[in-house]
Write a protein that holds these residues in place. Structure first.
Motif, mmCIF file in Angstrom:
data_model
loop_
_atom_site.group_PDB
_atom_site.id
_atom_site.type_symbol
_atom_site.label_atom_id
_atom_site.label_comp_id
_atom_site.label_asym_id
_atom_site.label_seq_id
_atom_site.Cartn_x
_atom_site.Cartn_y
_atom_site.Cartn_z
ATOM 1 N N ARG A 182 40.356 34.673 50.782
ATOM 2 C CA ARG A 182 38.908 34.533 50.617
ATOM 3 C C ARG A 182 38.370 33.415 51.478
ATOM 4 N NH1 ARG A 182 37.600 34.988 44.251
ATOM 5 N NH2 ARG A 182 37.998 37.195 44.004
ATOM 6 N N ARG A 325 28.544 33.187 39.936
ATOM 7 C CA ARG A 325 29.134 33.306 41.253
ATOM 8 C C ARG A 325 28.838 34.688 41.846
ATOM 9 N NH1 ARG A 325 34.088 33.463 39.577
ATOM 10 N NH2 ARG A 325 34.025 31.269 39.132
ATOM 11 N N LEU A 326 28.730 34.719 43.169
ATOM 12 C CA LEU A 326 28.587 36.004 43.848
ATOM 13 C C LEU A 326 29.970 36.597 44.119
ATOM 14 C CD1 LEU A 326 25.856 34.970 46.351
ATOM 15 C CD2 LEU A 326 25.657 36.923 44.881
ATOM 16 N N ARG A 327 29.983 37.890 44.381
ATOM 17 C CA ARG A 327 31.244 38.551 44.677
ATOM 18 C C ARG A 327 31.565 38.383 46.164
ATOM 19 N NH1 ARG A 327 30.312 43.903 42.170
ATOM 20 N NH2 ARG A 327 29.477 44.406 44.188
ATOM 21 N N VAL A 328 32.812 38.622 46.542
ATOM 22 C CA VAL A 328 33.212 38.392 47.937
ATOM 23 C C VAL A 328 32.347 39.199 48.895
ATOM 24 C CG1 VAL A 328 35.140 38.352 49.508
ATOM 25 C CG2 VAL A 328 35.549 38.213 47.088
ATOM 26 N N GLN A 330 29.481 40.482 48.473
ATOM 27 C CA GLN A 330 28.082 40.058 48.482
ATOM 28 C C GLN A 330 27.898 38.776 49.277
ATOM 29 O OE1 GLN A 330 27.632 39.907 44.308
ATOM 30 N NE2 GLN A 330 26.993 42.038 44.143
#
Lengths: 423, 372, 175
Positions: A182, A325-328, A330
């Motif tokens: 990530r 938190r945002l997703r990867v 996104q």
């Protein structure tokens, strides 16, 4: 002696006190010479050592205070007290935590690659401390003002991405590997909007030196470059991996990501680097967009700088503690589909304005500011229109004739013929 | 020219010690990159053999075991167990006791939904702020429970035929104050969370379950209502006095994480409505039948009984078998938390790692009830 | 109010399609032949009269001389319930019953739980493993003849577990 260093008053005072018959010192009216001639190198080394110590220790002290402040403010935001046992207002809590971290057992997992495992925390904290070298904290209060300041900052901060990959790989831990993957995707993606968002500032100031940029801000660039600030703020949040972009650590998914196997002081160094990076990011925002140390007399410039930094930090904390938190995907979509386009719009508009007014005075800056704010709102509206999910709170209508009961007020009464009894 | 990137699946054990598994739950997950391709849930880390323990305790003592099954819904567990005992022993409950336990269980439902919503947002990665906002309201409900029975979590408030003591006088003004306070708080929650773009985009269209799938897999409760199935035992099979109160069943049709979250938030408002009606309808009287009618040492006649209630997580049923002695011969719990996990694999496969714990949290399980 | 099927009526309705499978009825309960479980359950799920879409619960009781598997069925559209029981393992033989997982996936974890704790084999279950306890656990704890480790190792005279628990409670010391 290089005059760049001698512009720094602290350096000048120490160096010229020590060194003898130096051109720079003599012309500036220093006549003391503790060391004999020919020992300028020793004077330089001693001075550099003292200044590095001052800067690093000030940085570490700032982190201790910042952690305390963040926990207190987190407490206020979350409707609780926060640390309040150790010292006045719990001020020594972070000190106690730091000492506790030092005394923890240092564990290196069997499967870890020892050399890289130990190298990673150093690589993490090193670039952040290096950035401190070029930030002007006040009038004449800086370590060095190099003429490629912004380039230096961008180049040096990108090292910390490597250290996350190293740490996650060297741990030999599968959950850490996710964190490393990530970090590669996110940190590198956000380097681009972060660097591009500063081009508007460079064009306005006409220099890459952070000192010159502060000097150029007769009107703080937050007014002239709202789009640049917006992108830089978000990208800096992502680079320092704070919520809502903290998917490298992602406590609720990856436990602690690349930090899983670190303990004791190595964990402490990572922790320190993370908080120091936040402070440095706010300092950069202050320097580039909020007029740096500039303020009004009689308050000293250093206080202005610190005060503005605290304001930015408060804003960052507020963001951090309010949002999930945002997703990867996104996060990457935001970088490539949103922020990247915004920076291009910003560069385009600023370039046209600079072409019209090559050397803007205060009036021209005000006109540019008005145009830029209009562009800001229009482009933000456009991009958010593209990226935002549609309104969703209202449920879709029920399908017709489903094989299960849907909302009705009368209950089926088909049991009459079965001779059923009430349960 | 396109190049084929060769990827290797990676198997990771998430849990039993993981911050987001809501207890000690373990999943053996196979990932392809960030995408989940296989999930195997592994249960049993909190198995305490409650069903076996119940066989050696009297009918009243078993109440304490039910508290510890779903420890965020103790009152509801007590209620389900008491309904089964009453049905088995043919006990006619005292009206005031029934109203009191309805109030208690609706309060517990609000508390349980607050926990579910708060932890869902926590799983989404918020830094604890929404969680602590929901916990603040839950604390006040727990204070009310303390007034009712002296305990906050493991209440053991209910007895066969009613409750073990009447509510103190201070309880009613305190409850009214809370009920006035709650709707604006829930609106706040709505403003902060339901209208939040990040929560939208994280939960919308993730882990969709169709109603047919869920009915096939025995899934009940808010999960089923989030897919548009109007199945609420309080409405379809009214136990206690639920036929005397009116309330809506909030339905969503999407069946995804957002719908499950949305239904829970709306259900809290309905629970407040029910409590207000209960408060109007309750009348003075004994809170449990006379000791001669329902002794502590209950000896139900030989037979079996199954009673189910609408728990905050789904249909909670107790199946009791009596052999005529003072303790149940067999006590089976139909645990919604366990059964709602049947489709965990279907929910998660194809989603990303980041959504894994969100989907898992949106099922709203409690490990104490899953493993019992 | 949900209505429960009367056992006799339910048996009659089942016999119209599949004759001779209902062994006994009492109240709202029916007992069926264990071998006919898949057929009867398919009828109960799909038959127009029944429509039991939801399998509420699967459990089992140890009656010493035999095991009884109990199915609680719910019809969402008819708002009705039924209780279907089946005796297996007569004389404490190996208890076996066909699985209903291919009819209702909801039986998946519940049948595993019954196998784990009660030791009834569900034939045709796709993942017939223990669920609460670990593989290799000796015995099935909910059986009435289950001996704990302590009970099976320690001589009877030294056991901590009192054998006269219920007397104590009846004398008023327990409650």
């Amino acid at each position: 002696m290089n005059s760049t260093f001698l512009d720094n008053s602290l350096f000048r005072n120490i160096y010229c006190y020590l060194a003898s018959d130096s051109d720079g010192c003599a012309s500036r009216g220093y006549d003391t010479a503790v060391l004999p001639a020919g020992f300028e190198w020793l004077a330089f080394a001693i001075t550099a050592f003292i200044i590095i110590n001052i800067v690093i220790n000030a940085g570490l002290g700032a982190v201790i205070v910042y952690i305390w402040g963040e926990r207190r403010i987190l407490g206020r935001i979350q409707n609780r007290t926060g640390p309040n046992r150790w010292g006045p207002f719990g001020m020594f809590t972070s000190v106690a935590d730091a000492i506790k971290t030092l005394f923890k057992e240092d564990i290196i997992p069997d499967e870890a690659d020892r050399w890289l495992f130990n190298l990673a925390p150093i690589l993490m904290v090193f670039p952040v401390l290096m950035v401190l070298a070029v930030i002007p904290f006040g009038v004449g209060t800086f370590v060095v003002d190099i003429n490629v300041g912004i380039l230096f900052v961008i180049a040096v901060t990108s090292i910390s991405g490597i250290s996350v990959v190293l740490a996650s790989w060297a741990s030999g831990n599968r959950i850490s590997i996710f964190s490393g993957m990530r970090s590669v995707a996110m940190l590198i993606s956000y380097e681009i909007p972060m660097a591009l968002s500063l081009i508007g500032v460079l064009m306005l100031a006409g220099s890459m030196s952070l000192g010159a940029i502060v000097e150029a801000q007769d009107l703080p660039f937050i007014l002239v470059q709202p789009l640049g600030l917006f992108v830089f703020l978000i990208a800096a949040q992502a680079e320092t991996s704070r919520t809502p972009f903290d998917l490298i650590e992602a406590e609720s998914e990856l436990a602690a990501g690349y930090l899983n196997d670190y303990s004791s002081m190595k964990f402490g160094i990572f922790f320190l680097a993370e908080f120091l990076a936040t402070i440095v990011a706010s300092m950069l925002i202050v320097t580039l967009f909020l007029g740096g140390w500039r303020g009004w007399d009689p308050i000293p410039s250093q206080i202005w700088f610190a005060g503005k930094t605290v304001l930015v930090l408060l804003f960052i904390m507020w963001m951090r503690f309010s949002w999930p938190r945002l997703r990867v995907d996104q996060i990457l979509a935001l970088a490539w589909k949103g922020l990247f386009e915004l920076t291009l719009i910003n560069i385009f508009v600023t370039a046209i304005l600079i072409a019209i007014w090559p050397d803007p005075g205060i009036t021209e800056l005000l006109i540019m500011s008005a145009i830029n704010w209009v562009v800001f709102f229009i482009s933000i509206w456009l991009v958010s229109k593209l990226l935002r999910p549609s309104d969703y709170a209202n449920p879709a209508p029920q399908p017709e004739n489903p094989p299960y009961p849907v909302a009705t007020d009368e209950l089926p009464d088909e049991m009459a013929y079965t001779g059923g009894t009430t349960r | 020219m396109t190049t084929q990137v060769r990827t290797e699946p990676i198997t990771v054990n998430l849990g039993p010690q993981h911050p987001s598994t809501h207890g000690v739950f373990r999943m053996r997950v196979t990932f392809d990159g960030e995408e989940i391709i296989d999930v195997e849930p592994i249960f049993g880390y909190l198995h305490r053999g409650s069903e076996k323990l119940a066989e050696e305790r009297t009918y009243v003592q078993v109440v304490t075991l039910t508290d510890r099954m779903d420890y965020v819904g103790s009152m509801l567990n007590n209620q389900a167990y008491m309904l089964a005992v009453e049905k088995l022993a043919g006990v006619e409950p005292a009206p005031r006791g029934v109203w009191l336990r309805m109030i208690a269980s609706e309060l517990q439902r609000i508390a349980s939904h607050l926990v579910a919503v708060g932890f869902l947002i926590q799983d989404l990665g918020a830094w604890g702020t929404p969680l602590i906002y929901t916990m603040r309201e839950r604390e006040k409900i727990l204070d009310l429970f303390e007034m009712l029975c002296g305990a906050r979590i493991t209440n053991s408030y209910l007895r066969p035929g009613g409750v073990f003591m009447d509510a103190p006088e201070e309880f009613w003004p305190a409850m009214n104050e809370l009920l006035d306070e709650l709707p604006p708080r829930i609106d706040d929650l709505d403003d902060l969370l339901t209208d939040n773009d990040i929560i939208f985009s994280r939960t919308k269209g993730v882990s969709i379950l169709t109603p047919e799938q869920m009915i096939d897999a025995s899934i009940t409760g808010p999960m089923l209502r989030a897919a548009g199935v109007d199945w609420d035992l309080r409405h379809r099979d009214p136990y206690d006095y639920y036929d005397q109160v009116s309330f809506d069943r909030p339905l969503h049709t999407a069946g995804d994480n957002f719908a499950r979250y949305w239904v829970r938030v709306q259900e809290m408002r309905e629970s407040i409505k029910i409590i207000r009606q209960c408060e109007k309808l309750i009348e003075p009287g004994p809170v449990r039948p006379e000791h001669d009618d329902v002794p502590w040492l209950l000896r139900p006649p030989i037979g079996d009984a199954y009673a189910a209630i609408e728990h905050s997580k789904g249909e909670l049923g107790f199946y009791l078998v009596s052999d005529g002695s003072i303790s149940p011969y067999r006590c089976h719990v139909r645990a919604p938390s366990l059964i709602n996990l049947t489709l965990l694999r279907d929910m998660l496969v194809g989603e990303l790692l980041a959504d894994m714990f969100v989907s898992f949290g949106s099922v709203d399980i409690n490990m104490g009830e899953v493993d019992r | 109010m949900s209505k429960a099927w009367d056992g006799a009526k339910l048996a009659e309705s089942i016999h119209e399609s599949i004759p001779g499978v209902v062994v006994d009825t009492s109240g709202t309960d029916i007992w069926i032949d264990p071998d006919s479980v898949p057929d009867v359950m398919r009828l109960l799920r799909d038959g127009d009269e029944f429509r039991f879409q939801l399998l509420s619960s699967v459990t089992a009781v140890d009656y010493i001389s035999y095991f009884e598997v109990v199915y609680h069925l719910t019809s969402l559209t008819r708002n009705a319930t039924a209780v279907v029981k089946s005796k297996t393992g007569l004389g404490r033989d190996e208890a076996r019953i066909p699985s209903v997982v291919d009819l209702w996936r909801g039986a998946d974890l519940q049948e595993r739980e019954v196998w784990d704790l009660m030791g009834i084999i569900f034939e045709g279950h796709p993942n017939h493993k223990r669920i609460m306890l670990w593989e290799g656990f000796p015995g099935h704890p909910l059986r009435k003849d289950f001996a704990t480790y302590e009970q099976s190792i320690v001589p009877e005279a030294d056991r901590r577990v009192p054998t006269v628990v219920s007397d104590e409670i009846e004398n008023g010391q327990g409650s």
